[in-house]
Structures are given as structure tokens and as C-alpha cells.
Design a protein around this motif. Sequence first.
Motif, PDB file in Angstrom:
ATOM      1  N   ASN A  12       0.783  -1.158   0.168  1.00  0.00           N
ATOM      2  CA  ASN A  12      -0.106   0.110  -0.115  1.00  0.00           C
ATOM      3  C   ASN A  12       0.893   1.422  -0.026  1.00  0.00           C
ATOM      4  N   HIS A  13       1.744   1.161   0.970  1.00  0.00           N
ATOM      5  CA  HIS A  13       2.936   2.323   0.888  1.00  0.00           C
ATOM      6  C   HIS A  13       3.503   2.823  -0.715  1.00  0.00           C
ATOM      7  N   ALA A  14       3.879   1.395  -0.812  1.00  0.00           N
ATOM      8  CA  ALA A  14       4.830   1.529  -2.427  1.00  0.00           C
ATOM      9  C   ALA A  14       3.683   2.035  -3.478  1.00  0.00           C
ATOM     10  N   MET A  15       2.643   1.858  -3.411  1.00  0.00           N
ATOM     11  CA  MET A  15       1.656   2.279  -4.293  1.00  0.00           C
ATOM     12  C   MET A  15       0.881   3.703  -4.126  1.00  0.00           C
ATOM     13  N   ALA A  16       1.521   4.291  -3.103  1.00  0.00           N
ATOM     14  CA  ALA A  16       1.125   5.651  -2.533  1.00  0.00           C
ATOM     15  C   ALA A  16      -0.431   5.567  -2.305  1.00  0.00           C
ATOM     16  N   TYR A  17      -0.770   4.546  -1.657  1.00  0.00           N
ATOM     17  CA  TYR A  17      -2.006   4.332  -1.050  1.00  0.00           C
ATOM     18  C   TYR A  17      -3.188   4.625  -2.056  1.00  0.00           C
ATOM     19  N   HIS A  18      -3.214   3.954  -3.266  1.00  0.00           N
ATOM     20  CA  HIS A  18      -3.995   4.144  -4.186  1.00  0.00           C
ATOM     21  C   HIS A  18      -5.138   3.147  -3.658  1.00  0.00           C
ATOM     22  N   THR A  19      -6.416   3.450  -4.041  1.00  0.00           N
ATOM     23  CA  THR A  19      -7.490   2.668  -3.689  1.00  0.00           C
ATOM     24  C   THR A  19      -8.379   2.196  -4.891  1.00  0.00           C
ATOM     25  N   ALA A  20      -9.173   1.226  -4.748  1.00  0.00           N
ATOM     26  CA  ALA A  20     -10.305   0.645  -5.603  1.00  0.00           C
ATOM     27  C   ALA A  20     -11.294   0.834  -5.054  1.00  0.00           C
ATOM     28  N   PRO A  21     -12.393   1.372  -5.867  1.00  0.00           N
ATOM     29  CA  PRO A  21     -13.711   1.522  -5.472  1.00  0.00           C
ATOM     30  C   PRO A  21     -14.351   0.331  -5.709  1.00  0.00           C
ATOM     31  N   ILE A  22     -14.976  -0.254  -4.269  1.00  0.00           N
ATOM     32  CA  ILE A  22     -15.473  -1.650  -4.398  1.00  0.00           C
ATOM     33  C   ILE A  22     -16.728  -1.399  -3.314  1.00  0.00           C
ATOM     34  N   ASN A  23     -18.019  -1.513  -4.177  1.00  0.00           N
ATOM     35  CA  ASN A  23     -19.292  -1.635  -3.284  1.00  0.00           C
ATOM     36  C   ASN A  23     -19.351  -0.247  -2.446  1.00  0.00           C
ATOM     37  N   ARG A  24     -19.330   0.577  -2.942  1.00  0.00           N
ATOM     38  CA  ARG A  24     -19.524   2.232  -2.254  1.00  0.00           C
ATOM     39  C   ARG A  24     -18.386   2.427  -1.036  1.00  0.00           C
ATOM     40  N   SER A  25     -17.147   1.475  -1.223  1.00  0.00           N
ATOM     41  CA  SER A  25     -16.123   1.998  -0.401  1.00  0.00           C
ATOM     42  C   SER A  25     -14.617   1.925  -1.172  1.00  0.00           C
ATOM     43  N   HIS A  26     -13.896   2.026  -0.702  1.00  0.00           N
ATOM     44  CA  HIS A  26     -12.362   2.487  -1.201  1.00  0.00           C
ATOM     45  C   HIS A  26     -11.470   1.741  -0.408  1.00  0.00           C
ATOM     46  N   LEU A  27     -11.022   0.401  -1.049  1.00  0.00           N
ATOM     47  CA  LEU A  27     -10.148  -0.420  -0.635  1.00  0.00           C
ATOM     48  C   LEU A  27      -8.818  -0.163  -0.924  1.00  0.00           C
ATOM     49  N   GLN A  28      -7.919  -0.294  -0.146  1.00  0.00           N
ATOM     50  CA  GLN A  28      -6.426  -0.203  -0.775  1.00  0.00           C
ATOM     51  C   GLN A  28      -6.037  -1.219  -1.841  1.00  0.00           C
ATOM     52  N   LEU A  29      -5.657  -0.728  -2.906  1.00  0.00           N
ATOM     53  CA  LEU A  29      -5.076  -1.462  -4.067  1.00  0.00           C
ATOM     54  C   LEU A  29      -3.970  -2.363  -3.487  1.00  0.00           C
ATOM     55  N   GLY A  30      -3.076  -1.970  -2.729  1.00  0.00           N
ATOM     56  CA  GLY A  30      -1.858  -3.090  -2.400  1.00  0.00           C
ATOM     57  C   GLY A  30      -2.396  -4.206  -1.515  1.00  0.00           C
ATOM     58  N   GLY A  31      -3.431  -3.882  -0.502  1.00  0.00           N
ATOM     59  CA  GLY A  31      -4.154  -5.041   0.100  1.00  0.00           C
ATOM     60  C   GLY A  31      -4.774  -5.865  -0.466  1.00  0.00           C
ATOM     61  N   LEU A  32      -5.559  -5.106  -1.549  1.00  0.00           N
ATOM     62  CA  LEU A  32      -6.480  -6.220  -2.425  1.00  0.00           C
ATOM     63  C   LEU A  32      -5.433  -7.041  -3.636  1.00  0.00           C
ATOM     64  N   ILE A  33      -4.331  -6.379  -3.999  1.00  0.00           N
ATOM     65  CA  ILE A  33      -3.622  -7.400  -4.533  1.00  0.00           C
ATOM     66  C   ILE A  33      -2.910  -8.479  -3.758  1.00  0.00           C
ATOM     67  N   VAL A  34      -2.530  -8.179  -2.544  1.00  0.00           N
ATOM     68  CA  VAL A  34      -1.930  -9.277  -1.835  1.00  0.00           C
ATOM     69  C   VAL A  34      -3.037 -10.296  -1.265  1.00  0.00           C
ATOM     70  N   GLY A  35      -4.180  -9.766  -1.248  1.00  0.00           N
ATOM     71  CA  GLY A  35      -5.177 -10.720  -0.943  1.00  0.00           C
ATOM     72  C   GLY A  35      -5.769 -11.648  -1.918  1.00  0.00           C
ATOM     73  N   VAL A  36      -5.536 -11.240  -3.258  1.00  0.00           N
ATOM     74  CA  VAL A  36      -5.896 -12.039  -4.195  1.00  0.00           C
ATOM     75  C   VAL A  36      -4.714 -12.994  -4.420  1.00  0.00           C
ATOM     76  N   VAL A  37      -3.602 -12.633  -4.307  1.00  0.00           N
ATOM     77  CA  VAL A  37      -2.502 -13.535  -4.514  1.00  0.00           C
ATOM     78  C   VAL A  37      -2.542 -14.588  -3.478  1.00  0.00           C
ATOM     79  N   ILE A  38      -2.869 -14.193  -2.214  1.00  0.00           N
ATOM     80  CA  ILE A  38      -2.826 -15.123  -0.945  1.00  0.00           C
ATOM     81  C   ILE A  38      -3.868 -16.085  -1.167  1.00  0.00           C
ATOM     82  N   THR A  39      -5.129 -15.740  -1.740  1.00  0.00           N
ATOM     83  CA  THR A  39      -6.063 -16.900  -2.044  1.00  0.00           C
ATOM     84  C   THR A  39      -5.966 -17.664  -3.025  1.00  0.00           C
ATOM     85  N   PHE A  40      -5.364 -17.243  -4.250  1.00  0.00           N
ATOM     86  CA  PHE A  40      -4.623 -17.989  -5.121  1.00  0.00           C
ATOM     87  C   PHE A  40      -3.885 -18.877  -4.928  1.00  0.00           C
TER      88      PHE A  40
END
Length: 77
Positions: A12-40
Motif C-alpha cells: 500500500n505504501h509503495a503504491m502511494a495508498y491508491h484505492t479501488a472503489p468496491i461496493n461504495r467503499s474504497h479499499l487499498q489497492l496494495g492490500g487487495l492485490i496481496v489478498g488475491v495472490v494469497i487466495t490463489f
Amino acid sequence: FFLIGVMAFLLNHAMAYHTAPINRSHLQLGGLIVGVVITFEELSQLWLASRTFDAGDLLANWLGVFVAELLVRSRAG
């Protein structure tokens, strides 16, 4: 849990805290990427004879991502 949270926080820090809009909220893109990778990664263990899928591991990993999200939001606010 802890290592995944640190990875999500740092990405998240490396990506300058960019967010992704998901269901009326904004999730940190870095965390979302890590979450998808760990799920796979955890789901891939279903097809590897030498590894064992564990839903508890997956839940703990996502908990780490969630904690990182909270830390980022608390630092920003």
C-alpha cells in the motif's frame, strides 16, 4: 497473519495508498492485490499432493490484510 499484514501495508505504501472503489467503499489497492495472490496460493494447494488447503490459514491471511487496511486508514486520518 503478521507477515501478510506487513506485505499488504508495505505494498500500500509503495503504491502511494491508491484505492479501488468496491461496493461504495474504497479499499487499498496494495492490500487487495496481496489478498488475491494469497487466495490463489491457498487454493492452489487443493491440487498439490504435498500441500494441504486450510480455510483457517486463508482466513488468517485475510485478517492480516484487514489489519493493514485499518493501519493505513488510521495513519491517513
